[in-house]
Design a protein around this motif. Structure first.
Motif, PDB file in Angstrom:
ATOM      1  N   LYS A   1       0.842  -1.198   0.000  1.00 51.43           N
ATOM      2  CA  LYS A   1       0.000   0.000   0.000  1.00 51.43           C
ATOM      3  C   LYS A   1       0.879   1.250   0.000  1.00 51.43           C
TER       4      LYS A   1
ATOM      5  N   ASP B   1      -5.826  -2.803   1.662  1.00 54.36           N
ATOM      6  CA  ASP B   1      -5.678  -3.447   2.968  1.00 54.36           C
ATOM      7  C   ASP B   1      -4.301  -4.092   3.151  1.00 54.36           C
ATOM      8  N   LYS B   2      -3.358  -3.735   2.294  1.00 60.17           N
ATOM      9  CA  LYS B   2      -2.009  -4.299   2.389  1.00 60.17           C
ATOM     10  C   LYS B   2      -1.130  -3.431   3.292  1.00 60.17           C
ATOM     11  N   PRO B   3      -0.103  -4.008   3.885  1.00 63.15           N
ATOM     12  CA  PRO B   3       0.841  -3.209   4.684  1.00 63.15           C
ATOM     13  C   PRO B   3       1.606  -2.229   3.798  1.00 63.15           C
ATOM     14  N   THR B   4       2.087  -1.160   4.398  1.00 63.32           N
ATOM     15  CA  THR B   4       2.975  -0.248   3.680  1.00 63.32           C
ATOM     16  C   THR B   4       4.368  -0.871   3.622  1.00 63.32           C
TER      17      THR B   4
ATOM     18  N   ALA C   1       6.571  -1.910   6.735  1.00 61.27           N
ATOM     19  CA  ALA C   1       6.394  -3.175   7.436  1.00 61.27           C
ATOM     20  C   ALA C   1       7.356  -4.252   6.937  1.00 61.27           C
ATOM     21  N   TYR C   2       7.847  -4.087   5.719  1.00 62.79           N
ATOM     22  CA  TYR C   2       8.726  -5.085   5.114  1.00 62.79           C
ATOM     23  C   TYR C   2      10.177  -4.639   5.047  1.00 62.79           C
TER      24      TYR C   2
END
Length: 226
Positions: A36, A59-62, A65-66
């Protein structure tokens, strides 16, 4: 080695990553996620190309987060392969806080393929860069999905890379020239390729394309070849 590709909200330095895929030299998926964006809510022009809609990433992580996971993956790479990675993808990684190690060798298939394809640009005095689909078709890759999905693109890129290296290896060594790499320290940047007899694999120097002396390994040695 690893091979990676990104899909983005656009082409400018202010755009963001929507999808990032990474595979190793054997094609194993190390990372494949939709992401996102933080500053974009719509990207109609890019969506018409890559098919990634705002609803697909809502609804995905930015990417934050990874970030640690991605930095760990890239930190372990001695060779990084991409398609238009040096002038495009790398910038998106850098702006997102993903570090490409200075010690890693980089192989941009798009740049290396241009003289092979041989479409000369009289105006600029160099060979024209080609689309990934053109390069993939040249090397007989058809895949299972569509281009501009980063996982499909990265698989196509890896296929083309292996074909290009194989072509280089199959060129006959001129009489009197050394069969093995003579690059010294540069030979530490290697890629691997299975031997024709199926018993093991050779290490090859990325710079000169020649075998590393004493660089043959049997598959039953329980060594991770990638």
């Amino acid at each position: 080695m690893l091979c990676f590709d990104v899909e983005t909200t656009g082409l400018s330095r202010y755009d963001e990553i929507l999808q990032l895929s990474i595979i190793d030299g054997a094609g194993r998926v190390l990372f494949n996620e939709y992401i996102k964006p933080c500053n974009h809510t719509a990207w109609e022009q890019a969506e018409s190309v890559n098919g990634i809609s705002p609803s697909m990433v809502a609804d995905k992580p930015t990417l934050e987060a990874y970030r640690d996971t991605l930095n760990a993956i890239f930190a372990s790479a001695e060779l990084i392969v991409g398609y238009n990675s040096i002038s495009f993808d790398n910038g998106f990684l850098e702006r997102a806080g993903i570090v490409i190690p200075e010690t890693a060798l980089q192989y941009d298939v798009m740049i290396e393929f241009a003289p092979i394809y041989g479409d000369w640009n009289e105006k600029y005095g160099n060979y024209k860069w080609q689309k990934l689909s053109t390069c993939a078709s040249y090397y007989g890759y058809h895949g299972e999905g569509s281009f501009h999905d980063s996982l499909e693109d990265v698989r196509a890129t890896l296929h083309c890379f292996h074909c290009m290296i194989q072509d280089e290896e199959e060129r006959k060594v001129p009489h009197g020239e050394e069969e093995y790499c003579q690059c010294g320290e540069l030979s530490k940047g290697v890629y691997t390729q299975g031997d024709a007899n199926g018993l093991g694999y050779w290490e090859f120097c990325v710079k000169c394309g020649k075998k590393i002396e004493d660089g043959f390994h049997y598959y039953n040695d329980d060594i991770d070849i990638y």
